[in-house]
Scaffold this active site. Sequence first.
Site, short mmCIF file in Angstrom:
data_model
loop_
_atom_site.label_atom_id
_atom_site.label_comp_id
_atom_site.label_asym_id
_atom_site.label_seq_id
_atom_site.Cartn_x
_atom_site.Cartn_y
_atom_site.Cartn_z
N ASP A 58 7.36 49.91 -28.19
CA ASP A 58 8.30 48.91 -28.38
C ASP A 58 9.81 49.39 -28.23
O ASP A 58 10.54 48.65 -28.55
CB ASP A 58 8.33 48.44 -29.95
CG ASP A 58 8.34 49.62 -30.84
OD1 ASP A 58 8.51 50.77 -30.42
OD2 ASP A 58 8.02 49.74 -31.96
N GLU A 84 28.09 60.94 -59.90
CA GLU A 84 29.65 60.55 -60.09
C GLU A 84 29.96 60.68 -61.45
O GLU A 84 29.05 60.70 -62.42
CB GLU A 84 29.79 58.91 -59.60
CG GLU A 84 29.19 58.54 -58.42
CD GLU A 84 27.49 58.65 -58.21
OE1 GLU A 84 27.03 58.09 -59.17
OE2 GLU A 84 27.02 58.99 -57.11
N ASP A 134 18.94 65.05 -47.75
CA ASP A 134 20.02 64.36 -47.34
C ASP A 134 21.23 64.08 -48.43
O ASP A 134 20.95 63.80 -49.58
CB ASP A 134 19.55 62.75 -47.03
CG ASP A 134 20.50 61.90 -46.53
OD1 ASP A 134 20.93 62.27 -45.41
OD2 ASP A 134 21.10 61.06 -47.13
N ASP A 179 8.02 56.96 -31.81
CA ASP A 179 6.94 56.93 -33.01
C ASP A 179 6.43 58.24 -33.12
O ASP A 179 6.50 59.29 -32.40
CB ASP A 179 6.20 55.71 -32.95
CG ASP A 179 5.61 55.60 -31.54
OD1 ASP A 179 4.83 56.70 -31.00
OD2 ASP A 179 5.63 54.48 -30.79
N ASP A 229 12.31 64.71 -44.33
CA ASP A 229 13.81 64.33 -44.47
C ASP A 229 13.66 63.68 -45.96
O ASP A 229 12.77 62.75 -46.07
CB ASP A 229 14.43 63.56 -43.80
CG ASP A 229 15.94 63.73 -43.61
OD1 ASP A 229 16.58 63.93 -44.48
OD2 ASP A 229 16.22 63.67 -42.29
N GLU A 232 21.72 69.27 -47.14
CA GLU A 232 22.75 68.83 -46.22
C GLU A 232 24.05 68.64 -46.98
O GLU A 232 24.10 67.69 -48.04
CB GLU A 232 22.54 67.38 -45.75
CG GLU A 232 23.84 66.89 -44.90
CD GLU A 232 24.00 65.46 -44.62
OE1 GLU A 232 24.21 64.80 -43.78
OE2 GLU A 232 23.48 64.64 -45.82
N HIS A 284 22.21 64.61 -35.69
CA HIS A 284 22.23 63.07 -35.58
C HIS A 284 23.47 62.36 -36.13
O HIS A 284 23.59 61.00 -35.72
CB HIS A 284 20.93 62.41 -36.01
CG HIS A 284 20.85 62.37 -37.40
ND1 HIS A 284 20.86 63.76 -38.18
CD2 HIS A 284 21.10 61.53 -38.60
CE1 HIS A 284 20.81 63.67 -39.60
NE2 HIS A 284 21.08 62.31 -39.87
N ASP A 285 24.41 62.99 -36.68
CA ASP A 285 25.53 62.63 -37.17
C ASP A 285 26.94 62.84 -36.23
O ASP A 285 27.83 62.60 -36.87
CB ASP A 285 25.82 63.02 -38.54
CG ASP A 285 24.77 62.29 -39.61
OD1 ASP A 285 24.22 61.08 -39.14
OD2 ASP A 285 24.22 62.88 -40.68
N ASP A 336 7.72 57.32 -27.18
CA ASP A 336 7.34 55.97 -27.78
C ASP A 336 6.02 55.71 -27.10
O ASP A 336 5.93 55.44 -25.99
CB ASP A 336 8.55 54.96 -27.24
CG ASP A 336 8.04 53.54 -27.82
OD1 ASP A 336 7.61 53.48 -28.59
OD2 ASP A 336 8.36 52.61 -27.04
N ASP A 341 23.21 53.50 -54.61
CA ASP A 341 23.19 54.67 -55.10
C ASP A 341 21.96 54.96 -56.27
O ASP A 341 22.28 54.16 -57.25
CB ASP A 341 24.12 55.33 -55.57
CG ASP A 341 25.00 56.37 -54.48
OD1 ASP A 341 25.05 55.71 -53.23
OD2 ASP A 341 25.55 57.45 -54.72
N LEU A 355 25.06 63.05 -54.99
CA LEU A 355 23.92 62.66 -56.31
C LEU A 355 24.60 61.88 -57.43
O LEU A 355 24.03 61.20 -57.95
CB LEU A 355 23.18 64.07 -56.36
CG LEU A 355 21.59 64.00 -56.46
CD1 LEU A 355 21.15 63.15 -55.21
CD2 LEU A 355 20.91 65.28 -56.41
N ASN A 409 19.74 60.25 -52.71
CA ASN A 409 20.93 59.87 -53.35
C ASN A 409 20.71 58.28 -53.49
O ASN A 409 21.32 57.82 -54.36
CB ASN A 409 22.13 60.23 -52.50
CG ASN A 409 23.35 59.63 -52.96
OD1 ASN A 409 23.78 59.94 -53.94
ND2 ASN A 409 23.77 58.81 -52.22
#
Length: 608
Positions: A65, A261, A254, A69, A148, A317, A385-386, A61, A224, A259, A152
């Site tokens: 803050d 339905e 991602d 970054d 990244d 992903e 990160h998930d 950082d 979406d 993507l 979607n």
Amino acid sequence: MKRSLLITAFIVILLVLAAVTLTISLASSEVKGTQADEAASDMPFWKTSIIYQAYPRSISDELPDGTGDLVGFNQRPSLMAGITSKVDYLRDLGVGVVWLSPIYESPMKDFGYDISNYTAIDPIFGDMDDFDELVARFHEHGLKVIMDFVPNHSSDQHEWFQKSVRREEPYTDYYVWADPKGTDEDGSPIPPNNWLSVFRGSAWQWSEERGQFFYHQFLASQPDLNFRTPAVREDMQKILTFWLDKGVDGFRVDAVLHLFEVKDMTLNEPEVPGSEDPDDYASLNHIYTTDLPETFPVIRDWRVLLDQYPDKLLMLEVYSNNMETLMKYYGNETYPLADFPFNFLLIDHLKNRSELTGESLRTTVGLWLDNLPKGKWPNWVVGNHDVRRVASRVGEDLVDALNMVILLLPGTPVTYYGEEIGMLDTFISWEDTQDPQGCHWGPDHYQEHSRDPARTPMQWDESKFAGFTTANSTWLPVNPNYKTLNVAAQILAQTSHLKIYRELAVLRREEVFMKGNVSFPVITKDIFTFIRHLESYGQYLVVVNLSQKPVEINLLQNTTQELPQKANVVMRSISDTSENTKPGMEVPLDKLPLTAGEGMVLTLSSEV
Ligand code: GLC
């Protein structure tokens, strides 16, 4: 006179040629380094490199803050700087590709995965000049930059959505809108079907202004996009082109599974038998909202676009337990799609230590290798990160061994920031919880679902806030173990996870790891082994003790292939301090002592 002039000219030309040749060979030896690198130079960068996932909020950082970054030294000189300033660290670590989680303009409801402008940098991270500087500096140091890409859904703050709500053309059909099924007793509109959000609850949100529901696979603030609308697909191509023209080296895409339905919004998804919580995403079988055939032509368009530029990486992903589903995303030789969908099997199948045995690891590794389409390349992921940090999921003692596994198996390893030093999950109280997924589960269950524990600031040193920031607070708390678990301490220590990682990164550049075949000579409940072998380049044996106790193993007894009596230790986990297995020593393979969770890399001197 004429003749001497000619001779002088000749000599000058010779000297110039010699100087040019010298410069070229110096430059190439600088870039290529070792003989092994030269050998791999006929392979695309993403096959020979380690990919490092940098979660920009938590690397460094500069602004300051409390949130990380991009900002580098040149733009805004100061002592501490954002990711750009970590270029030397990353180069020394031996990684070749840095994937940045989203840095685009965003209201940060899902920490950047809700984009309000796909071609702008969010001020939290800096500005476009900072980004350009990052790319330039990384490229100067031989590091590739991967963005990244989140196609979607956008943020509800995106201009497209705002206009779509108002039915302003051409945005009317940019999102997935549907009429209500009817109204309930209170007169409230009923969603068109039972589809659920990944973050729990209905995937439909009512828009009073438009008088219709919109579909959101994730948060209601992440509507979406409608990929059945050609203009949406065209806009996405433009966005990719924008970043490719800026010089980025590829994309991680991602949530690609979501993507499309089905068109028929009256179809309810079938319930998973026995599920008790109707709001839980896992309670439905997602046959109408994931992995639709329409997805592949869209990925194909992205591939074709990327291939108009030299040497670009496309990774997707895709979470699925179905190997056929996963492998489809590679495409095939005549219809190439991604360079790879991420291999999350080591995360999904080996959730904790009790699920992790020599046998389960062998099966899981084999699942990917054996199902790989012809000519395609594997990859190995143990964290992102998930999900919870790998050292917390399966045990700190396995940190080095798992890095040996993912860096030395055939394929591309992906390292989530901090895994190189064995960072652990950080406890985050309900009050400090930021992750929307955690928040949606409420105070009683947030800990099972929150992704915050794996997203805390990188631990650089023992100074305040682990050297991450000079601000007075951080967006997520720093893990209290930072005083001892940090980069600086591991650089100073005689042995450390970081040092093992760096050594592995050098080792894996050898021809045998780039191009050699793999076999698995000894697999038991406790032991996982593999051999990398390339004719006339020798062979390496990797041995991992997955049990939680020290063992002495006889590799000659349980093996499916002939092994020599002895081998030489190349490296071993830091937990092993025995005088008998020090790197460089010869050890007997019928009596190999290993500490709990230890990994060891050995060379087999004789060809067997
Ligand atoms: C992906 C990201 C995750 C995000 C979600 C919605 O799964 O990895 O962090 O929350 O997509 O964009």
